[in-house]
Design an enzyme around this catalytic site. Sequence first.
Site, mmCIF file in Angstrom:
data_model
loop_
_atom_site.group_PDB
_atom_site.id
_atom_site.type_symbol
_atom_site.label_atom_id
_atom_site.label_comp_id
_atom_site.label_asym_id
_atom_site.label_seq_id
_atom_site.Cartn_x
_atom_site.Cartn_y
_atom_site.Cartn_z
ATOM 1 N N ASP A 34 -14.154 -33.472 4.846
ATOM 2 C CA ASP A 34 -13.540 -34.604 5.553
ATOM 3 C C ASP A 34 -14.355 -35.886 5.420
ATOM 4 O O ASP A 34 -15.565 -35.850 5.232
ATOM 5 C CB ASP A 34 -13.378 -34.233 7.037
ATOM 6 C CG ASP A 34 -12.417 -35.167 7.746
ATOM 7 O OD1 ASP A 34 -11.499 -35.707 7.088
ATOM 8 O OD2 ASP A 34 -12.582 -35.374 8.956
ATOM 9 N N ASN A 82 -1.312 -32.395 6.592
ATOM 10 C CA ASN A 82 -1.584 -33.581 5.768
ATOM 11 C C ASN A 82 -0.332 -34.158 5.093
ATOM 12 O O ASN A 82 -0.360 -35.275 4.570
ATOM 13 C CB ASN A 82 -2.668 -33.283 4.715
ATOM 14 C CG ASN A 82 -4.064 -33.162 5.287
ATOM 15 O OD1 ASN A 82 -4.891 -32.378 4.806
ATOM 16 N ND2 ASN A 82 -4.384 -33.928 6.334
HETATM 17 C C1 IPE Z 1 -8.858 -31.681 7.846
HETATM 18 O O1 IPE Z 1 -9.071 -33.043 7.859
HETATM 19 C C2 IPE Z 1 -8.123 -31.285 6.600
HETATM 20 C C3 IPE Z 1 -8.861 -31.439 5.353
HETATM 21 C C4 IPE Z 1 -10.094 -31.840 5.228
HETATM 22 C C5 IPE Z 1 -8.155 -31.066 4.167
HETATM 23 P P1 IPE Z 1 -8.049 -34.048 8.556
HETATM 24 O O2 IPE Z 1 -8.580 -35.408 8.291
HETATM 25 O O3 IPE Z 1 -6.670 -33.758 8.128
HETATM 26 O O4 IPE Z 1 -8.198 -33.670 10.092
HETATM 27 P P2 IPE Z 1 -7.893 -34.524 11.393
HETATM 28 O O5 IPE Z 1 -6.530 -35.131 11.227
HETATM 29 O O6 IPE Z 1 -8.950 -35.565 11.488
HETATM 30 O O7 IPE Z 1 -7.985 -33.538 12.510
HETATM 31 C C1 IPE Z 2 -10.327 -35.382 3.813
HETATM 32 O O1 IPE Z 2 -10.597 -36.739 3.942
HETATM 33 C C2 IPE Z 2 -9.345 -35.088 2.717
HETATM 34 C C3 IPE Z 2 -8.013 -34.685 3.196
HETATM 35 C C4 IPE Z 2 -7.682 -34.489 4.438
HETATM 36 C C5 IPE Z 2 -6.988 -34.469 2.175
HETATM 37 P P1 IPE Z 2 -9.654 -37.688 4.775
HETATM 38 O O2 IPE Z 2 -8.599 -38.229 3.883
HETATM 39 O O3 IPE Z 2 -9.158 -37.017 6.005
HETATM 40 O O4 IPE Z 2 -10.658 -38.857 5.161
HETATM 41 P P2 IPE Z 2 -10.789 -39.548 6.576
HETATM 42 O O5 IPE Z 2 -11.028 -38.441 7.574
HETATM 43 O O6 IPE Z 2 -9.510 -40.271 6.837
HETATM 44 O O7 IPE Z 2 -11.960 -40.436 6.434
HETATM 45 MG MG MG Z 3 -9.924 -36.756 7.831
#
Ligand code: IPE
Ligand code: IPE
Ligand code: MG
Length: 256
Positions: A34, A82
Amino acid sequence: MFKNFFQKAPNNIVVDTTDLDMNNIPQHIAIIMDGNGRWAKAQGKVRTYGHKAGAEVLKTIVRAADKIGVKVLTVYAFSTENWKRPLEEVNFIMDLLCLYLTKEIDEFNANNVQVRFIGTRQGMSEKVLEKMDYALEATKDNTGIILNIAVNYGSQLEIVEAVRKIAAQAAAGEIVAADIDEATIENNLYTAGLPAPDLLIRPGGDVRISNFLLWQIAYAEIYYTKTYWPDFKPEDLVDAIRVFQGRERRFGGLSD
Ligand code: IPE
Ligand code: IPE
Ligand code: MG
């Protein structure tokens, strides 16, 4: 947009394990990758730039985990939630996954990495599924680290699907309700056959599970870091393992 994509991860990744107890390496590490979007934003770039950087980092961390002696690395790449993101971002991530799976096959094989996937196929495009199936097949005989990629993964849905399978077995008279136990559930999860994660790492600064491996992390040690995933280095992995080694796992029992 994918020009000059994916340099080879350096072969000579240096992992300093002097601080680690090599007899107490977590066998299975799970990582919620993340912070890609915030990492990109912090440098005035679009979110997708962060996803690309995150995919590069994964290559290095797989190598590092393997060197340290980790047997299974489960990484959260895309959750069932997602899909709520803008279509452009979702498409980018799917294209990135296809490219990663295509370009990395030789590297996986050169490094004896076995690729697996957890998640539901429902809602995934044929193109992505084909790449996933190809990667699975092409690396299935590798005997080194298992790279288990969670794509279109949601833990609650995983449990729902397990319950459906078990209910169907019951309806067919293959199992009776009283015989359903923890092992029955485990054997019907996507992770069947894998040991439970010993250590769960969440970079990016958020302190939550986000529907990842809810059943499997019952006794995992949890490690959070503010470092965004694209900045995550082998040293950060070593730090997480060092913290893990400083914890006392009691599994509900008492200290010696
Ligand atoms: C969790 O991260 C999913 C992945 C890293 C693939 P998210 O960014 O989707 O989680 P939330 O929305 O902050 O809980
Ligand atoms: C994790 O990074 C990757 C996925 C969830 C696909 P994010 O895209 O959630 O990055 P942040 O949390 O918005 O910074
Ligand atoms: Mg994220």
